[in-house]
Design a protein around this motif. Sequence first.
Motif, mmCIF file in Angstrom:
data_model
loop_
_atom_site.group_PDB
_atom_site.id
_atom_site.type_symbol
_atom_site.label_atom_id
_atom_site.label_comp_id
_atom_site.label_asym_id
_atom_site.label_seq_id
_atom_site.Cartn_x
_atom_site.Cartn_y
_atom_site.Cartn_z
ATOM 1 N N GLU A 1 -39.171 -11.434 5.162
ATOM 2 C CA GLU A 1 -39.761 -10.100 5.040
ATOM 3 C C GLU A 1 -41.246 -10.038 5.371
ATOM 4 O OE1 GLU A 1 -38.574 -6.936 2.247
ATOM 5 O OE2 GLU A 1 -37.774 -8.590 1.058
ATOM 6 N N VAL B 1 -33.105 -3.145 2.925
ATOM 7 C CA VAL B 1 -32.251 -2.410 1.986
ATOM 8 C C VAL B 1 -33.090 -1.918 0.805
ATOM 9 C CG1 VAL B 1 -30.158 -3.634 2.661
ATOM 10 C CG2 VAL B 1 -31.598 -4.572 0.829
ATOM 11 N N PRO B 2 -32.556 -0.957 0.024
ATOM 12 C CA PRO B 2 -33.360 -0.334 -1.034
ATOM 13 C C PRO B 2 -33.976 -1.280 -2.054
ATOM 14 C CG PRO B 2 -31.431 0.997 -0.583
ATOM 15 C CD PRO B 2 -31.271 -0.257 0.220
ATOM 16 N N ASN B 3 -33.309 -2.390 -2.380
ATOM 17 C CA ASN B 3 -33.861 -3.292 -3.402
ATOM 18 C C ASN B 3 -34.770 -4.378 -2.818
ATOM 19 O OD1 ASN B 3 -31.976 -4.890 -2.169
ATOM 20 N ND2 ASN B 3 -30.915 -5.513 -4.045
ATOM 21 N N SER B 4 -35.085 -4.278 -1.535
ATOM 22 C CA SER B 4 -35.961 -5.263 -0.893
ATOM 23 C C SER B 4 -37.414 -5.002 -1.281
ATOM 24 C CB SER B 4 -35.816 -5.184 0.624
ATOM 25 O OG SER B 4 -36.310 -3.941 1.093
ATOM 26 N N ALA B 5 -38.251 -6.017 -1.099
ATOM 27 C CA ALA B 5 -39.678 -5.861 -1.371
ATOM 28 C C ALA B 5 -40.305 -4.812 -0.455
ATOM 29 C CB ALA B 5 -40.381 -7.210 -1.207
ATOM 30 N N GLN C 1 -39.346 -1.363 -1.808
ATOM 31 C CA GLN C 1 -40.026 -1.185 -3.093
ATOM 32 C C GLN C 1 -41.491 -0.844 -2.877
ATOM 33 O OE1 GLN C 1 -39.288 -4.667 -5.511
ATOM 34 N NE2 GLN C 1 -37.085 -4.304 -5.575
ATOM 35 N N ASP D 1 -41.640 2.711 -1.720
ATOM 36 C CA ASP D 1 -41.425 3.641 -2.833
ATOM 37 C C ASP D 1 -42.663 3.805 -3.719
ATOM 38 O OD1 ASP D 1 -38.876 4.102 -1.955
ATOM 39 O OD2 ASP D 1 -37.901 2.800 -3.428
ATOM 40 N N ASN E 1 -32.200 8.841 -3.265
ATOM 41 C CA ASN E 1 -32.278 7.754 -4.238
ATOM 42 C C ASN E 1 -31.079 6.831 -4.072
ATOM 43 O OD1 ASN E 1 -34.730 8.512 -5.563
ATOM 44 N ND2 ASN E 1 -33.627 10.200 -6.515
ATOM 45 N N GLN E 2 -29.902 7.365 -4.260
ATOM 46 C CA GLN E 2 -28.680 6.615 -3.984
ATOM 47 C C GLN E 2 -28.295 6.911 -2.537
ATOM 48 O OE1 GLN E 2 -27.421 4.480 -6.248
ATOM 49 N NE2 GLN E 2 -29.139 5.083 -7.567
ATOM 50 N N ARG F 1 -24.502 -1.284 4.443
ATOM 51 C CA ARG F 1 -25.920 -1.446 4.124
ATOM 52 C C ARG F 1 -26.687 -0.173 4.475
ATOM 53 N NH1 ARG F 1 -28.977 -5.657 6.871
ATOM 54 N NH2 ARG F 1 -27.607 -5.294 8.658
#
Length: 261
Positions: A161, A191-195, A198, A201, A209-210, A222
């Motif tokens: 990343e 993807v949404p939970n990646s650094a 984040q 965000d 959001n979802q 994905r």
Amino acid sequence: MKLKYCLLLALVLTSLNLLAQKADTITVVSYNIHHGNPPAKPGLIDLDAIANVLANQKPDFVALQEVDVNINRSGNINQAEYLAKKLNMYFYFAKAIDHDGGDYGVAILSKYPILEQHTLKFSRIEGVKAEDRVLAIVSVKLANGKKVAFGSTHLDHQKDEALRLLQISEIVKYAEKEKGTFIIAGDFNAVPNSATIQFLDKNFTRTCNQCGFTIPVVTPKRTIDFIAFKPSRKISVSSHEVIQEHQASDHLPIVAKIIIK
């Protein structure tokens, strides 16, 4: 008394109408078009299929990724210009790299005349081999007179990343210069939970959001394509969805309706 009531009602209705006129709902689409080549049909370039997908959404802004300009593999045409003419929109292309005799990068289509345009070329990390990546930015005035800056980007695709984090940090730094509305969209390869997301965000508000899956185009699993804006009390999201077009590209396009007061 009845006359006073009627006058008060008329005043309220007029005020509400003026407030409504001061807000614009814009439709934003982001689409990685895979240079107009449907993955199931190697060698075929079908920009009309891309144009039809976009036309169905009646967009105000479109962020395009993987766009060819005068490249041999896609018939030596300016794909950004072709799509803009098809949709009766203005366009700006931002070159990322040389490729196959032409230019390859991202583009923006705009319903509104483009007042300013700019390409932010992301920095590199010494010793890391990777394609150059860019952020295309345009500025326009909406029907309500509000100035909006809109950007299209395509972040690094490697597993590590490091480059994506550098690129998203440079987008955030650029956004600090934009005093008004600033919307970005594109293929973030994260993807949404990646650094990477984040960090996005912490500085932007995503239109979902979802968020629905956008890749692969067949049985997607994905989410890596997003639309986001600098946080503002004057901006809200009316809707966000993944467009279920499984033939024209290797990504599913996304569309969001954004209300700007």
